[in-house]
Write an enzyme that holds these catalytic residues in place. Structure first.
Site, short mmCIF file in Angstrom:
data_model
loop_
_atom_site.label_atom_id
_atom_site.label_comp_id
_atom_site.label_asym_id
_atom_site.label_seq_id
_atom_site.Cartn_x
_atom_site.Cartn_y
_atom_site.Cartn_z
N SER A 16 0.95 -1.18 -0.08
CA SER A 16 -0.01 0.08 -0.15
C SER A 16 1.05 1.31 0.08
CB SER A 16 -0.94 0.04 1.23
OG SER A 16 -0.13 0.35 2.44
N LYS A 86 0.99 -0.73 15.58
CA LYS A 86 -0.52 -1.18 15.86
C LYS A 86 -0.81 -2.49 15.21
CE LYS A 86 -3.93 1.45 13.59
NZ LYS A 86 -5.36 1.97 13.96
N ASP A 87 -0.30 -2.84 14.26
CA ASP A 87 -0.49 -3.91 13.56
C ASP A 87 0.53 -4.99 13.80
OD1 ASP A 87 -2.21 -2.64 11.95
OD2 ASP A 87 -1.10 -1.92 10.29
N THR A 133 -15.89 2.71 9.82
CA THR A 133 -14.85 2.21 10.57
C THR A 133 -14.81 0.70 10.53
OG1 THR A 133 -13.41 2.33 12.55
CG2 THR A 133 -15.73 2.71 12.83
N LEU A 136 -13.68 -2.21 16.13
CA LEU A 136 -14.75 -2.52 17.09
C LEU A 136 -14.09 -1.30 18.16
CD1 LEU A 136 -14.33 -6.16 17.13
CD2 LEU A 136 -16.06 -4.73 16.03
N ARG A 137 -13.17 -1.11 18.53
CA ARG A 137 -12.67 -0.15 19.24
C ARG A 137 -13.21 1.34 18.99
NH1 ARG A 137 -8.99 3.62 18.97
NH2 ARG A 137 -8.37 2.97 16.81
N ARG A 138 -13.09 1.82 17.92
CA ARG A 138 -13.52 3.02 17.73
C ARG A 138 -15.18 3.08 17.57
NH1 ARG A 138 -9.51 3.43 12.56
NH2 ARG A 138 -7.56 4.61 13.62
N ARG A 155 -13.82 -0.95 4.31
CA ARG A 155 -12.29 -1.69 3.93
C ARG A 155 -11.47 -1.13 3.00
NH1 ARG A 155 -11.18 -6.48 5.94
NH2 ARG A 155 -8.95 -5.63 5.64
N ASN A 157 -7.33 -0.05 1.48
CA ASN A 157 -6.29 0.83 1.96
C ASN A 157 -6.98 2.35 1.97
OD1 ASN A 157 -5.96 1.94 -0.58
ND2 ASN A 157 -4.69 0.54 -1.24
N ARG A 161 -10.39 3.95 0.60
CA ARG A 161 -11.61 4.53 1.83
C ARG A 161 -11.84 6.00 1.39
NH1 ARG A 161 -10.39 1.87 7.65
NH2 ARG A 161 -9.98 -0.12 6.89
N CYS A 250 -7.25 -7.32 17.37
CA CYS A 250 -7.96 -6.66 16.82
C CYS A 250 -9.39 -7.11 16.75
CB CYS A 250 -7.49 -6.23 15.41
SG CYS A 250 -7.42 -7.49 14.35
C1 DPM Z 1 -5.56 -1.90 13.51
C2 DPM Z 1 -6.63 -1.38 13.52
C3 DPM Z 1 -7.14 -0.47 12.37
C4 DPM Z 1 -5.80 -0.84 11.64
C5 DPM Z 1 -7.99 -1.41 14.51
C6 DPM Z 1 -7.89 -0.53 15.40
C7 DPM Z 1 -7.94 0.34 11.88
C8 DPM Z 1 -9.22 -0.55 11.10
C9 DPM Z 1 -10.22 0.46 10.66
C10 DPM Z 1 -4.97 -3.00 14.77
N1 DPM Z 1 -4.95 -1.77 12.32
O1 DPM Z 1 -7.21 0.73 15.13
O2 DPM Z 1 -8.75 -0.30 16.61
O3 DPM Z 1 -10.32 1.67 11.03
O4 DPM Z 1 -11.09 0.06 9.72
C11 DPM Z 1 -4.02 0.62 10.31
C12 DPM Z 1 -3.92 2.16 10.16
C13 DPM Z 1 -2.74 2.57 10.36
C14 DPM Z 1 -2.07 1.39 10.89
C15 DPM Z 1 -5.21 2.74 9.52
C16 DPM Z 1 -6.08 3.73 10.60
C17 DPM Z 1 -2.09 3.86 10.47
C18 DPM Z 1 -1.74 4.73 11.48
C19 DPM Z 1 -0.64 4.00 12.28
C20 DPM Z 1 -5.18 -0.07 10.36
N2 DPM Z 1 -2.78 0.36 10.67
O5 DPM Z 1 -6.22 3.03 11.81
O6 DPM Z 1 -6.65 4.76 10.34
O7 DPM Z 1 0.68 3.99 11.87
O8 DPM Z 1 -0.82 4.06 13.46
#
Ligand code: DPM
Length: 351
Positions: A16, A86-87, A133, A136-138, A155, A157, A161, A250
């Site tokens: 991505s 966070k991933d 979104t 689930l957290r948000r 869903r 990238n 979105r 997640c």
């Molecule tokens: C994880 C979550 C999401 C990503 C779950 C969460 C968001 C999924 C969504 C674990 N990984 O945050 O509760 O919103 O549908 C992700 C993003 C980034 C890293 C995109 C985002 C960029 C920010 C960063 C997807 N992973 O959260 O908007 O580098 O921390």
């Protein structure tokens, strides 16, 4: 005089645009201190990228965005891999560690409104508006705050979105995204509102980059160590230890905020039911001067904290950070966090 041999380092990345920007950022830092080294990016798609139709929280594999990259590390096709921290799961496959955690961007979540929207924030949206979104957290935290809004999966990238959001025929009025990702893409002018911790605490590790490598690859660990940012390392060890002790991933609503001072680490963390109606939150501080004898481990085990290896920092401080996360999680578990999380997990499986 023969030219100095050029060293080649292979760097794994998702395909991505955001992943490639993040990988270039890390390579940019390394080039400054390693002018005689060439870096080559090896990009690949992951399970998470290939299952865009399925909700993120339902694919059921924690290593969603990391597995293929870790296989390339294992087979030495690549020397390190750049991830959004966070991933990265709190436990990595055997033999893998996080060798660098870079200075965190703004860790907050942000609201991005449909192009041309008359609204300025989530509170301005009409009842029934759809907010995209897949987190689930948000959704859990924001449902409690904005009962009139509807939260639906989105869903793809970031580019996909944003296209779905701005599509005139599209159903979404707004998206909730991490400010860090939007900013790295160069789209910060699309942020209408930053969500503070009283409305939506952020994900564990959000906003920081983590670099994964082989535990026994001392050359790469040495190369990466200069990238470590002390405060970010301490904060994210606390957050990851919290998540690890809760056994979250997640597929459950877990959120945090943290801060690091000269004397210690403070962590705020919570767990939510899927609809946000139930939650348990707490705050904990540990001081660097605390006696760590209770949690002292054998010397040989002392070198990773929630998979982060940072030998260049005071290990007692890292232990303090790990302790604050673990202690807060244990406190919430003793108050009933487990049943909230289990219910969230089983409801999400049935959806
Ligand atoms: C994880 C979550 C999401 C990503 C779950 C969460 C968001 C999924 C969504 C674990 N990984 O945050 O509760 O919103 O549908 C992700 C993003 C980034 C890293 C995109 C985002 C960029 C920010 C960063 C997807 N992973 O959260 O908007 O580098 O921390």
């Amino acid at each position: 005089m023969p030219a100095k041999p050029i060293k080649l380092i292979k760097v794994g990345s998702r395909k991505s645009q955001l992943a490639l920007i993040q990988t270039e950022l890390v390579i940019g830092h390394l080039k400054k201190t390693n002018p005689d080294t060439n870096f080559e990016i090896v990009s690949m798609s992951t399970t998470g990228d290939n299952n865009l139709a399925v909700a993120l929280s339902k694919i059921g594999e924690k290593a969603l965005f990391t597995k293929e990259l870790e296989m390339a590390l294992e087979s030495k096709e690549v020397d390190f891999v750049v991830h959004s921290l966070k991933d990265l799961p709190t436990s990595l496959p055997d033999g893998m560690v996080i060798g660098a955690v870079l200075e965190r961007e703004d860790p907050r979540d942000a609201v991005v409104l449909k192009a041309g929207s008359q609204a300025a924030s989530l509170s301005d949206l009409k009842a029934g508006s759809i907010v995209g979104t897949s987190s689930l957290r948000r959704a859990a935290q924001l449902k409690a705050k904005h009962p009139g809004l509807e939260f639906q999966d989105v869903r793809g990238n970031l580019n996909t979105r944003l296209r779905k959001l701005d599509d005139e025929e599209g159903k979404y009025s707004a998206l909730i995204l991490a400010a860090a990702g939007i900013t790295r893409m160069g789209w910060s002018d699309r942020i209408s509102e930053f969500l503070e911790s009283d409305s939506c605490m952020h994900a564990v590790g959000q906003g920081a980059l983590g670099v994964e490598c082989r535990q026994d690859d001392t050359d790469t660990l040495e190369l990466l160590a200069v990238l470590h940012h002390r405060e970010t390392v301490l904060a994210t060890i606390a957050e990851r230890a919290f998540m690890k002790t809760l056994e979250g991933g997640c597929s459950v609503p877990v959120a945090v905020t943290s801060s690091v001072s000269s004397s210690g680490v403070t962590l705020n963390g919570g767990v939510w039911s899927l609809d946000g109606s139930k939650s348990l939150k707490g705050e904990k501080t540990t001081s660097f001067s605390d006696n760590h004898s209770a949690s002292k481990r054998r010397k040989s085990d002392v070198d990773t904290f929630a998979a982060i290896k940072a030998d260049n920092f005071d290990q007692d401080e890292l232990r303090s950070a790990e302790l604050v996360g673990r202690t807060l999680a244990e406190e919430l578990l003793s108050q009933g966090a487990k049943s909230i999380l289990q219910e969230a997990k089983s409801l999400n499986d049935k959806k």
